[in-house]
Design a protein around this motif. Structure first.
Motif, PDB file in Angstrom:
ATOM      1  N   ASN A  43      14.928  18.614  -0.574  1.00  0.00           N
ATOM      2  CA  ASN A  43      14.500  17.255  -0.840  1.00  0.00           C
ATOM      3  C   ASN A  43      13.612  16.635   0.234  1.00  0.00           C
ATOM      4  OD1 ASN A  43      15.380  14.040  -0.734  1.00  0.00           O
ATOM      5  ND2 ASN A  43      15.012  14.867  -2.764  1.00  0.00           N
ATOM      6  N   ASN A  44      12.611  15.961  -0.258  1.00  0.00           N
ATOM      7  CA  ASN A  44      11.854  15.016   0.535  1.00  0.00           C
ATOM      8  C   ASN A  44      12.273  13.649   0.005  1.00  0.00           C
ATOM      9  OD1 ASN A  44      10.006  13.567   1.978  1.00  0.00           O
ATOM     10  ND2 ASN A  44       8.235  14.137   0.720  1.00  0.00           N
ATOM     11  N   PRO A  45      12.862  12.764   0.797  1.00  0.00           N
ATOM     12  CA  PRO A  45      12.873  12.734   2.253  1.00  0.00           C
ATOM     13  C   PRO A  45      14.165  13.184   2.940  1.00  0.00           C
ATOM     14  CG  PRO A  45      13.477  10.572   1.446  1.00  0.00           C
ATOM     15  CD  PRO A  45      13.260  11.452   0.238  1.00  0.00           C
ATOM     16  N   PRO A  48      12.202  20.942   6.136  1.00  0.00           N
ATOM     17  CA  PRO A  48      11.599  20.532   7.412  1.00  0.00           C
ATOM     18  C   PRO A  48      11.761  19.035   7.700  1.00  0.00           C
ATOM     19  CG  PRO A  48       9.914  20.728   5.730  1.00  0.00           C
ATOM     20  CD  PRO A  48      11.198  21.092   5.063  1.00  0.00           C
ATOM     21  N   TYR A  49      12.662  18.363   7.017  1.00  0.00           N
ATOM     22  CA  TYR A  49      12.888  16.940   7.246  1.00  0.00           C
ATOM     23  C   TYR A  49      14.295  16.687   7.755  1.00  0.00           C
ATOM     24  CZ  TYR A  49       8.566  16.238   4.678  1.00  0.00           C
ATOM     25  OH  TYR A  49       7.254  16.286   4.271  1.00  0.00           O
ATOM     26  N   ILE A  50      14.385  15.772   8.723  1.00  0.00           N
ATOM     27  CA  ILE A  50      15.674  15.361   9.277  1.00  0.00           C
ATOM     28  C   ILE A  50      15.847  13.894   8.929  1.00  0.00           C
ATOM     29  CG2 ILE A  50      16.970  14.960  11.420  1.00  0.00           C
ATOM     30  CD1 ILE A  50      14.440  17.739  11.195  1.00  0.00           C
ATOM     31  N   SER A  55       0.846  -1.194   0.000  1.00  0.00           N
ATOM     32  CA  SER A  55       0.000   0.000   0.000  1.00  0.00           C
ATOM     33  C   SER A  55       0.880   1.241   0.000  1.00  0.00           C
ATOM     34  CB  SER A  55      -0.941  -0.012   1.206  1.00  0.00           C
ATOM     35  OG  SER A  55      -0.213  -0.201   2.382  1.00  0.00           O
ATOM     36  N   TYR A  56       0.260   2.394  -0.210  1.00  0.00           N
ATOM     37  CA  TYR A  56       0.992   3.645  -0.234  1.00  0.00           C
ATOM     38  C   TYR A  56       1.692   3.828   1.114  1.00  0.00           C
ATOM     39  CZ  TYR A  56       1.908   8.613  -0.767  1.00  0.00           C
ATOM     40  OH  TYR A  56       2.530   9.836  -0.838  1.00  0.00           O
ATOM     41  N   LEU A  57       2.946   4.281   1.088  1.00  0.00           N
ATOM     42  CA  LEU A  57       3.791   4.329   2.283  1.00  0.00           C
ATOM     43  C   LEU A  57       3.075   4.910   3.502  1.00  0.00           C
ATOM     44  CD1 LEU A  57       6.528   4.126   3.761  1.00  0.00           C
ATOM     45  CD2 LEU A  57       7.167   6.298   2.689  1.00  0.00           C
ATOM     46  N   PHE A  58       2.465   6.096   3.323  1.00  0.00           N
ATOM     47  CA  PHE A  58       1.897   6.752   4.495  1.00  0.00           C
ATOM     48  C   PHE A  58       0.592   6.079   4.958  1.00  0.00           C
ATOM     49  CE2 PHE A  58       4.790   9.872   2.653  1.00  0.00           C
ATOM     50  CZ  PHE A  58       5.606  10.053   3.758  1.00  0.00           C
ATOM     51  N   SER A  59      -0.076   5.357   4.067  1.00  0.00           N
ATOM     52  CA  SER A  59      -1.248   4.583   4.483  1.00  0.00           C
ATOM     53  C   SER A  59      -0.776   3.404   5.328  1.00  0.00           C
ATOM     54  CB  SER A  59      -2.017   4.049   3.268  1.00  0.00           C
ATOM     55  OG  SER A  59      -2.186   5.048   2.314  1.00  0.00           O
ATOM     56  N   LEU A  82       5.646  12.148  14.204  1.00  0.00           N
ATOM     57  CA  LEU A  82       6.584  12.926  13.386  1.00  0.00           C
ATOM     58  C   LEU A  82       6.856  12.157  12.093  1.00  0.00           C
ATOM     59  CD1 LEU A  82       9.086  14.104  16.193  1.00  0.00           C
ATOM     60  CD2 LEU A  82       7.020  15.235  15.378  1.00  0.00           C
ATOM     61  N   GLY A  83       5.788  11.507  11.594  1.00  0.00           N
ATOM     62  CA  GLY A  83       5.901  10.684  10.388  1.00  0.00           C
ATOM     63  C   GLY A  83       5.572  11.478   9.143  1.00  0.00           C
ATOM     64  N   ILE A  84       4.311  11.438   8.732  1.00  0.00           N
ATOM     65  CA  ILE A  84       3.921  12.164   7.515  1.00  0.00           C
ATOM     66  C   ILE A  84       4.155  13.666   7.714  1.00  0.00           C
ATOM     67  CG2 ILE A  84       1.482  12.430   8.161  1.00  0.00           C
ATOM     68  CD1 ILE A  84       0.871  11.838   5.130  1.00  0.00           C
ATOM     69  N   GLY A  85       4.525  14.331   6.639  1.00  0.00           N
ATOM     70  CA  GLY A  85       4.832  15.759   6.722  1.00  0.00           C
ATOM     71  C   GLY A  85       3.581  16.606   6.729  1.00  0.00           C
ATOM     72  N   ALA A  87       0.213  19.891  -4.912  1.00  0.00           N
ATOM     73  CA  ALA A  87       1.381  19.365  -5.619  1.00  0.00           C
ATOM     74  C   ALA A  87       1.389  17.840  -5.661  1.00  0.00           C
ATOM     75  CB  ALA A  87       2.659  19.883  -4.961  1.00  0.00           C
ATOM     76  N   LYS A  88       0.713  17.206  -4.699  1.00  0.00           N
ATOM     77  CA  LYS A  88       0.682  15.740  -4.756  1.00  0.00           C
ATOM     78  C   LYS A  88      -0.064  15.282  -6.004  1.00  0.00           C
ATOM     79  CE  LYS A  88      -0.532  11.550  -2.278  1.00  0.00           C
ATOM     80  NZ  LYS A  88      -1.078  10.957  -1.059  1.00  0.00           N
ATOM     81  N   SER A  89      -1.249  15.889  -6.234  1.00  0.00           N
ATOM     82  CA  SER A  89      -2.005  15.505  -7.439  1.00  0.00           C
ATOM     83  C   SER A  89      -1.206  15.821  -8.695  1.00  0.00           C
ATOM     84  CB  SER A  89      -3.335  16.256  -7.528  1.00  0.00           C
ATOM     85  OG  SER A  89      -3.893  16.462  -6.283  1.00  0.00           O
TER      86      SER A  89
HETATM   87  C1  MLT Z   1       5.475  13.465   3.197  1.00  0.00           C
HETATM   88  O1  MLT Z   1       5.344  13.202   4.391  1.00  0.00           O
HETATM   89  O2  MLT Z   1       6.355  12.977   2.488  1.00  0.00           O
HETATM   90  C2  MLT Z   1       4.502  14.397   2.590  1.00  0.00           C
HETATM   91  O3  MLT Z   1       3.761  15.034   3.550  1.00  0.00           O
HETATM   92  C3  MLT Z   1       3.576  13.702   1.749  1.00  0.00           C
HETATM   93  C4  MLT Z   1       2.869  14.674   0.883  1.00  0.00           C
HETATM   94  O4  MLT Z   1       3.132  15.876   0.911  1.00  0.00           O
HETATM   95  O5  MLT Z   1       2.043  14.192   0.130  1.00  0.00           O
END
Ligand code: MLT
Length: 404
Positions: A187-189, A342-344, A14-18, A39-42, A108-110
């Motif tokens: 960059n994400n992630p 905003p990601y570490i 499934s999709y990572l965040f799901s 502190l998972g999904i952004g 931006a996701k769509s």
């Molecule tokens: C993420 O956690 O990578 C983002 O929040 C996911 C997103 O922006 O769709």
């Protein structure tokens, strides 16, 4: 007989965040007394800026009167918003982008998922590894990924650009030339940023080889260092090779409201076609435009007050980033990112796998993060924490991690 789209059957799990949400929900149901820090999904936690709230109220009131009521929005976006974006996000930075090259959307996701639809099925895509999973998943849906190589955990139709500690989490120009190149900076992630001169090399490479760069600038507002460009159009020649994606989620907190935009310059021509005409056609056919009230809220982001409030929000989250970086370093972790993003990105301790560390953190500290391997095989042994929590929860999470 009905058949299904077999490209969808190629998707893995499934999709990572799901998946993360599912695992956290199961843990939470079994341990209802535990106070979990996410502190998972952004996803942002702070309220919308006052100027945005005021614009929303005003626009809602307009909908209550026949004289000011608005129905379907123009499919490409209202001029008031496209003009504000062109002026404030581009022309003010010396980038030559016009309102009619800006396409407003619900986020931006769509757009990052849908953009592949306007390119041929036979295009080769290149992605960073690790990478925001939407780019790869939507190209699997589009039949562009080939077959999955179980042993390597990679799709054989995709060109991967490893981002590792050795190369400073900066992808190298691919030896095998792709057609579409997905880049996301900051960059994400990994939270890594790119300098203008390094991005210029990508633009030159794309123009030399006829590639199109899909540049995801969702985290642009977090840039703190001068040499880091806010837009790919700061680079010379980007108008002939780049598409740029933007979000209102991470800067102004629109994760729930939904608003974004994509820029496709008129000079971007491939296969004899102006690419923006295809995107406009797609928008016209499949989309009735972002809601009026949300576009008015987006416009408010560009007001003087809105800009000030966005800066305060970004500063709020970057205070978290600094405390996560400092807290993890003090606890002996090897960390990067968190300066222009905003990601570490941290190396898991004692050679733990990413999911093993996810379980460890969830069960021992009741803190949720994102396993690096969920973003690709080169993310194995890494873990992502987001700075989008509130201050107290973030400080508490750091304390719990320190005590592990
Ligand atoms: C993420 O956690 O990578 C983002 O929040 C996911 C997103 O922006 O769709």
């Amino acid at each position: 007989m009905v058949t299904v789209n077999h490209d969808y059957l190629n998707l893995r799990g499934s999709y990572l965040f799901s998946e993360i949400a599912k695992r956290v929900a199961a843990y939470s149901a079994a341990n209802p007394d535990k106070k979990i820090i996410r502190l998972g999904i952004g996803d942002v936690t702070q309220p919308l800026p006052t100027s945005v709230i005021e614009a929303l109220h005003k626009a809602v009131d307009e909908q209550a009167s026949a004289a000011t009521f608005r129905g379907y929005a123009p499919d490409l976006g209202y001029d008031f918003l496209r003009n504000a974006i062109a002026e404030k996000d581009y022309q003010a930075r010396g980038c030559d982008i016009r309102p009619d090259e800006i396409f407003v959307s619900d986020g931006a996701k769509s757009d990052s998922g849908n953009i592949q639809e306007i390119f041929g099925r036979d295009n080769r895509i290149a992605v960073c590894d690790p990478v925001y999973p939407v780019y790869v998943d939507t190209n699997i849906m589009g039949g562009r990924a080939g077959s999955f190589d179980e042993a390597r955990g990679l799709w054989d139709g995709v060109i991967y650009m490893p981002c590792t500690a050795e190369n400073g989490f900066a992808p190298e120009l691919p030896a095998e030339v792709p057609d579409l190149i997905y880049l996301c900076f900051p960059n994400n992630p990994t939270g890594a940023a790119i300098t203008k001169s390094a991005l210029q090399e990508w633009v030159d490479y794309a123009n030399r080889n006829g590639c199109v760069i899909i540049y995801d600038a969702a985290y642009e507002a977090y840039i703190a260092e001068d040499e880091v460009p806010h837009s790919i159009y700061e680079c010379e020649g980007a108008r002939t090779c780049a598409i740029e994606l933007h979000s209102f989620s991470k800067n102004a907190g629109f994760t729930g409201l939904r608003l974004g935009y994509t820029v496709i310059p008129s000079d971007l021509i491939r296969d004899g076609v102006e690419i923006r005409s295809l995107w406009a056609r797609r928008h016209g056919t499949k989309y009735n435009g972002a809601p009026y009230i949300v576009q008015r809220a987006g416009e408010a982001v560009y007001s003087e007050q809105g800009q000030k409030e966005v800066r305060q929000l970004v500063d709020y989250y970057m205070t978290n980033a600094a405390s996560i970086l400092a807290g993890l370093k003090a606890a002996g972790y090897s960390v990067s990112g968190g300066v222009n993003a905003p990601y570490i990105w941290l190396k898991t301790p004692d050679g733990m796998g990413s999911w093993e560390f996810f379980d460890h953190l969830l069960t021992k500290a009741n803190v949720v993060g994102t396993p690096g391997v969920g973003f690709g095989p080169h993310g194995e042994g890494y873990f992502r924490l987001t700075a989008f929590g509130d201050h107290a929860a973030t400080a508490e999470a750091m304390e719990r991690i320190r005590r592990l």
